[in-house]
Scaffold this motif. Structure first.
Motif, short mmCIF file in Angstrom:
data_model
loop_
_atom_site.label_atom_id
_atom_site.label_comp_id
_atom_site.label_asym_id
_atom_site.label_seq_id
_atom_site.Cartn_x
_atom_site.Cartn_y
_atom_site.Cartn_z
N UNK A 197 3.46 -7.34 -46.68
CA UNK A 197 4.04 -8.56 -46.54
C UNK A 197 5.69 -8.13 -46.34
N UNK A 198 5.94 -7.02 -47.04
CA UNK A 198 7.41 -6.51 -46.79
C UNK A 198 7.55 -5.71 -45.62
N UNK A 199 6.48 -5.23 -45.00
CA UNK A 199 6.56 -4.20 -44.00
C UNK A 199 7.76 -4.34 -43.12
N UNK A 200 8.22 -5.32 -42.76
CA UNK A 200 9.29 -5.70 -41.89
C UNK A 200 10.46 -6.19 -42.56
N UNK A 201 10.58 -6.49 -43.90
CA UNK A 201 11.65 -7.15 -44.51
C UNK A 201 12.97 -6.28 -44.41
#
Length: 347
Positions: free
Chosen positions: A230-234
């Motif tokens: 979920x945080x890969x592109x945050x």
């Protein structure tokens, strides 16, 4: 008549035994008018058995192994019916239920084929006969984990003495005493049996602690990897993602020292590099300790101490990881207003 049983023989060719006549004698119009009636069970004998089935199978049917508890229900209950076995201090030693948990392998165990169905307490209108096999609760197995030998779910046989059976159904509860007698073939002193029981229960506690730790490790690792997706592109989360990935690998390593997580069948445990892990060492020792009667040997005590020391170290390592790197990861996640990892407490 033999005790409370009616025995009919035909000159040595056949024999019939009509057991538990005490239940018939206790039936009355008052009993039939009640919603629930628990009959005082007869004494049960703590027979020890070797390998194989309980008696040889022939034309007849052998009696159940353990204590048979009869009770009358005026109507079939809609909710759960439970039968608990308590010791003299009121501690629940075993719980039978009409709605047991589903089998671990609903489509069949790859090692054994179709898994044996868990025992369901009978709960029908009329007289019901429940069977307690005299075993205490066993250890909680690691979910879908392989062991080389042993069965953690098996519990030790209750010691000779007086117990209480407590029946609960549809908001009603009643109880009755139950006597467990020693195997008449045994000449062991009560102190010897108690030492064996204490040793077995210590190993059961170790297995429960091991299983609980594995479930916690799995939960945290799965959260770490799911959150990293979920945080890969945050924005600003790259360092958090890298730290989470490193921690997930540490969880993999720790689980791999507690048991053999990559084993698909039990044979894999011996075939794979590194061989047997702690789970497959504790389980057979636990089962050897509860089989038969007698004090544990010196060798068994030494092996138990060695395994407990290894378990203590692995549990301490896990708790250190939770209190250190995982706690720091959660602090950083809060600073970035992101979700954090939850660790289940000991149950």
């Amino acid at each position: 008549m033999k005790g409370n049983d009616l025995v009919v023989g035909t000159h040595g060719r056949s024999i019939w035994i009509f057991g538990h006549l005490a239940v018939l004698r206790a039936m009355s119009p008052d009993t039939l008018a009640r919603d629930l009636q628990l009959f005082t069970p007869g004494a049960a004998t703590r027979f020890m058995k070797g390998e194989g089935v309980w008696g040889e199978k022939g034309m007849g049917e052998n009696p159940p192994r353990g204590a048979v508890v009869h009770y009358f229900l005026k109507k079939k209950p809609e909710g759960e019916t439970t039968l608990e076995v308590l010791d003299g201090k009121g501690t629940v030693l075993r719980k039978l239920t009409s709605k047991p948990d589903p089998p671990e392998w609903p489509e069949g165990d790859p090692d054994e084929g179709e898994e044996e169905k868990p025992y369901a307490l009978p709960a029908e209108a009329g007289v019901n006969a429940a069977v307690w096999d005299l075993a205490l609760e066993g250890a909680k197995p690691i979910t879908k984990a392989r062991i080389d030998s042993g069965n953690p779910k098996e519990g030790p046989l209750a010691l000779p003495g007086t117990y209480t059976v407590r029946l609960s159904v549809a908001g009603l509860t009643t109880q009755a005493p139950l006597e467990v007698r020693p195997d008449p073939r045994s000449g062991l002193a009560a102190a010897d049996l108690q030492e064996q029981m204490d040793f077995v229960l210590g190993l059961r506690d170790d297995l429960n602690r091991l299983s609980r730790t594995v479930e916690q490790v799995r939960s945290v690792r799965d959260q770490l990897r799911s959150r990293n997706v979920l945080l890969a592109n945050a924005q600003g989360a790259s360092e958090l993602v890298k730290t989470g990935a490193d921690l997930a690998l540490k969880c993999d390593d720790l689980e791999g020292r507690l048991h053999n997580p990559t084993a698909q069948v039990s044979y894999d445990i011996l075939a794979m590099k590194g061989g047997t892990r702690l789970y497959s060492k504790l389980c057979p020792l636990y089962n050897w300790a509860l089989e038969g009667e007698g004090r544990p040997t010196q060798g068994m005590k030494e092996m138990a101490a060695e395994h407990r020391k290894e378990l203590d170290g692995l549990v301490a390592e896990w708790r250190g990881l939770v209190a250190g790197e995982i706690a720091a990861l959660n602090v950083r996640a809060r600073e970035l207003n992101l979700g954090f990892v939850l660790v289940d407490g000991d149950k």
